[in-house]
Design an enzyme around this catalytic site. Sequence first.
Site, PDB file in Angstrom:
ATOM      1  N   GLU A  95       0.788  -1.240   0.000  1.00  0.00           N
ATOM      2  CA  GLU A  95       0.000   0.000   0.000  1.00  0.00           C
ATOM      3  C   GLU A  95       0.821   1.292   0.000  1.00  0.00           C
ATOM      4  OE1 GLU A  95      -2.724  -0.392   3.298  1.00  0.00           O
ATOM      5  OE2 GLU A  95      -3.629  -2.203   2.501  1.00  0.00           O
ATOM      6  N   GLU A 125      -5.933 -11.115  -0.845  1.00  0.00           N
ATOM      7  CA  GLU A 125      -6.738 -10.885   0.367  1.00  0.00           C
ATOM      8  C   GLU A 125      -8.226 -10.858   0.021  1.00  0.00           C
ATOM      9  OE1 GLU A 125      -5.295  -7.466   2.558  1.00  0.00           O
ATOM     10  OE2 GLU A 125      -3.212  -7.894   2.036  1.00  0.00           O
TER      11      GLU A 125
HETATM   12  C1  XIL Z   1      -5.865  -6.457   8.580  1.00  0.00           C
HETATM   13  C2  XIL Z   1      -6.166  -7.594   9.547  1.00  0.00           C
HETATM   14  O1  XIL Z   1      -7.079  -8.476   8.948  1.00  0.00           O
HETATM   15  C3  XIL Z   1      -6.706  -7.041  10.844  1.00  0.00           C
HETATM   16  O2  XIL Z   1      -6.829  -8.082  11.817  1.00  0.00           O
HETATM   17  C4  XIL Z   1      -5.789  -5.947  11.387  1.00  0.00           C
HETATM   18  O3  XIL Z   1      -6.380  -5.355  12.516  1.00  0.00           O
HETATM   19  C5  XIL Z   1      -5.532  -4.882  10.334  1.00  0.00           C
HETATM   20  O4  XIL Z   1      -5.021  -5.501   9.170  1.00  0.00           O
HETATM   21  N1  XIL Z   1      -4.748  -4.879   3.890  1.00  0.00           N
HETATM   22  C6  XIL Z   1      -3.728  -5.695   4.304  1.00  0.00           C
HETATM   23  C7  XIL Z   1      -3.918  -6.570   5.487  1.00  0.00           C
HETATM   24  O5  XIL Z   1      -2.689  -5.773   3.632  1.00  0.00           O
HETATM   25  O6  XIL Z   1      -2.744  -6.764   6.201  1.00  0.00           O
HETATM   26  C8  XIL Z   1      -4.991  -6.027   6.398  1.00  0.00           C
HETATM   27  O7  XIL Z   1      -5.216  -6.965   7.440  1.00  0.00           O
HETATM   28  C9  XIL Z   1      -6.246  -5.746   5.621  1.00  0.00           C
HETATM   29  C10 XIL Z   1      -6.000  -4.697   4.564  1.00  0.00           C
END
Ligand code: XIL
Length: 366
Positions: A164, A271
């Site tokens: 990101e 994701e």
């Molecule tokens: C999220 C997790 O799922 C949560 O438990 C945590 O509180 C915050 O991060 N993008 C990403 C992930 O790359 O690492 C994130 O994961 C969600 C958004």
Amino acid sequence: MNTFKSLLIAIPISLLFGFCTSSGRIIQSKSNATKALKDYYKDYFPIGVAVTPRMLHGEDSALIVTQFNSLTAENAMKMGPIHPRESDYYWKDADSIAAFAKKHSMRLRGHNLCWHAQAPSWMFKNEKGDTVSKEVLLQRLKDHITTVVKRYKDYIYGWDVVNEAIDDRDSVFYRYSAWYKICGEEFIAKAFEYAHAADPKAVLFYNDYNTENPKKREKIYQMVKKLKEAGIPIHGVGLQGHWSINNPSKEELEKSIQMFSSLGLQVQVTELDVSVYAGRQGGQLIQGQRRDTATGFTAAMEEPQREKYKMIFGILRQNKNKITGVTFWNLSDRYTWLDGRGRKNYPLLFDVNRKSKKVYWDVVNF
Ligand code: XIL
């Protein structure tokens, strides 16, 4: 054929394919009953899931092992959790995930090495509390990446190296994070170089969300192109895939896959979840947006979600030569990171009781 001979043949066949009951109904055979996501997709790409150490026991663990052949640590390998103080690494959670993956012969993705969120605050400060110089920060980044990547070399096949780094606003290119403020864009190339030096075999990804937004996609494309042209070891782009019932469109998804792979990069969906609420940014609440109060998983949520998942997996299968992995962000609707924004969400293929939703069958019947 005499009765005895035909029985000898019939018994092993029924063991293989299932049994006829007295009513003549065939009970689903064992092999069929255990056919799971990873099996349906074995000629396409590995299917992964994001996990916490707690999920590696009991019913969650059974579902994980049955359905998936790849894992990502939801939080355990991020910089803050794994490196809470400069001289102190916390390995227990990440190690347990790595050991579980190895035990069950699952692939393991590393997530992630450099991100503006969940970074420990010590990283950017000296002992007096002042912001560190670029040299100090890059050295710390190098130490972190080298230590973590080397530790999991024999477990992890690829890493989300930078997460990101691109801004969501059309007028801003890089996200104005602590990394960027202190180092400028150089931290991105450096992170890839450090990771590559620590494990030359690892597949290295840039990972982001809203990758189907044309303006953001163009910026990501320009950035990774520049990295590639400069000879930086980057091998793939991760589309996070925090999608929702109205996003992305088929055309934009196809375009993202096509654009990134045209640079000679592999593409993964890293994701995946499909929020049942409309909205950009992976269905997260946009500031000022009304907070829907969900009373449960309704037909009005289910229908568009099924359509979206069908479209997504259709496109992914069509592009199997470009896609090297698809990972869901969480296991079942029982727990998802999208909960707790003033509403419950239902973004996955398994319901709150860990049972296959209709959308599961949409995804596997093709
Ligand atoms: C999220 C997790 O799922 C949560 O438990 C945590 O509180 C915050 O991060 N993008 C990403 C992930 O790359 O690492 C994130 O994961 C969600 C958004």
